[in-house]
Enzyme design. Structure first.
Site, mmCIF file in Angstrom:
data_model
loop_
_atom_site.group_PDB
_atom_site.id
_atom_site.type_symbol
_atom_site.label_atom_id
_atom_site.label_comp_id
_atom_site.label_asym_id
_atom_site.label_seq_id
_atom_site.Cartn_x
_atom_site.Cartn_y
_atom_site.Cartn_z
ATOM 1 N N CYS A 31 0.853 -1.190 0.000
ATOM 2 C CA CYS A 31 0.000 0.000 0.000
ATOM 3 C C CYS A 31 0.888 1.237 0.000
ATOM 4 O O CYS A 31 1.802 1.364 0.825
ATOM 5 C CB CYS A 31 -0.904 -0.008 1.234
ATOM 6 S SG CYS A 31 -1.920 1.474 1.414
ATOM 7 N N CYS B 261 0.325 3.151 3.610
ATOM 8 C CA CYS B 261 0.748 2.648 4.926
ATOM 9 C C CYS B 261 1.757 1.510 4.867
ATOM 10 O O CYS B 261 2.150 0.984 5.897
ATOM 11 C CB CYS B 261 -0.477 2.221 5.739
ATOM 12 S SG CYS B 261 -1.265 0.707 5.127
ATOM 13 N N CYS C 14 -7.229 -1.198 1.240
ATOM 14 C CA CYS C 14 -6.202 -1.698 2.140
ATOM 15 C C CYS C 14 -6.868 -2.047 3.467
ATOM 16 O O CYS C 14 -7.601 -1.230 4.034
ATOM 17 C CB CYS C 14 -5.117 -0.647 2.331
ATOM 18 S SG CYS C 14 -3.871 -1.115 3.570
ATOM 19 N N CYS D 186 -8.252 -5.586 -10.143
ATOM 20 C CA CYS D 186 -7.857 -4.477 -11.010
ATOM 21 C C CYS D 186 -7.486 -3.297 -10.100
ATOM 22 O O CYS D 186 -8.361 -2.643 -9.531
ATOM 23 C CB CYS D 186 -9.031 -4.139 -11.929
ATOM 24 S SG CYS D 186 -8.643 -2.935 -13.192
#
Length: 159
Positions: free
Chosen positions: A74, A77, A122, A146
């Site tokens: 991510c 984070c 996330c 995607c």
């Protein structure tokens, strides 16, 4: 008189509000920051996608052509989300994976464009990643995750 009744009935049907349209549960995430903190830490493009559920232009991410072995994290984070072994070229213009790292990606429902899609975000910070579809490789999971490339940072295995 029939026309007036038909118009009134149509208006009544389209003004009905079901409980399915209500979002009463606010999801909480391990990583939480204020909007100001996110804006200070993320680029404009990252903020648009991750915090405002935007979509980057297709074929605009360098990660489309990333073929090294590694892990996609991510961009907000640093939570590991996808493995390179699960990446495939879907031809759609966005990095695509046939599965996520279990437990690190959360799912929700997105109806912003007039029909329902399965949204991915996330699991640690709630950042919008993209959507999952059931048109991926049949020989694996059949899923196509995607994902907006700007929502990801790639970390090669050898570094």
């Amino acid at each position: 008189m029939k026309n007036i009744a038909l118009v009134l009935l149509t208006c009544l049907l389209f003004s009905c509000k079901s409980e399915a349209q209500e979002t009463t549960k606010k999801e909480t995430f391990e990583v939480t920051k204020t909007d100001t903190e996110w804006k200070a830490e993320l680029s404009d493009a990252e903020y648009y996608v991750l915090r405002q559920a935007g979509t980057e232009r297709p074929f605009s991410s360098a990660l489309n052509k990333e073929y090294r072995s590694g892990t996609y994290h991510c961009a907000a984070c640093d939570t590991p989300l996808f493995k390179s072994k699960d990446k495939f070229d879907s031809g759609t213009g966005w990095p695509s994976f046939d599965q996520e790292i279990e437990g690190n990606v959360a799912f929700g429902t997105d109806t912003k464009i007039g029909y329902t899609r399965d949204e991915e975000h996330c699991g640690a910070c709630g950042g919008h990643l993209g959507h999952v579809f059931n048109d991926g490789p049949k020989e694996t999971t059949g899923e196509r995750h995607c994902i907006n490339g700007v929502a990801l940072n790639f970390k090669p295995d050898n570094e």
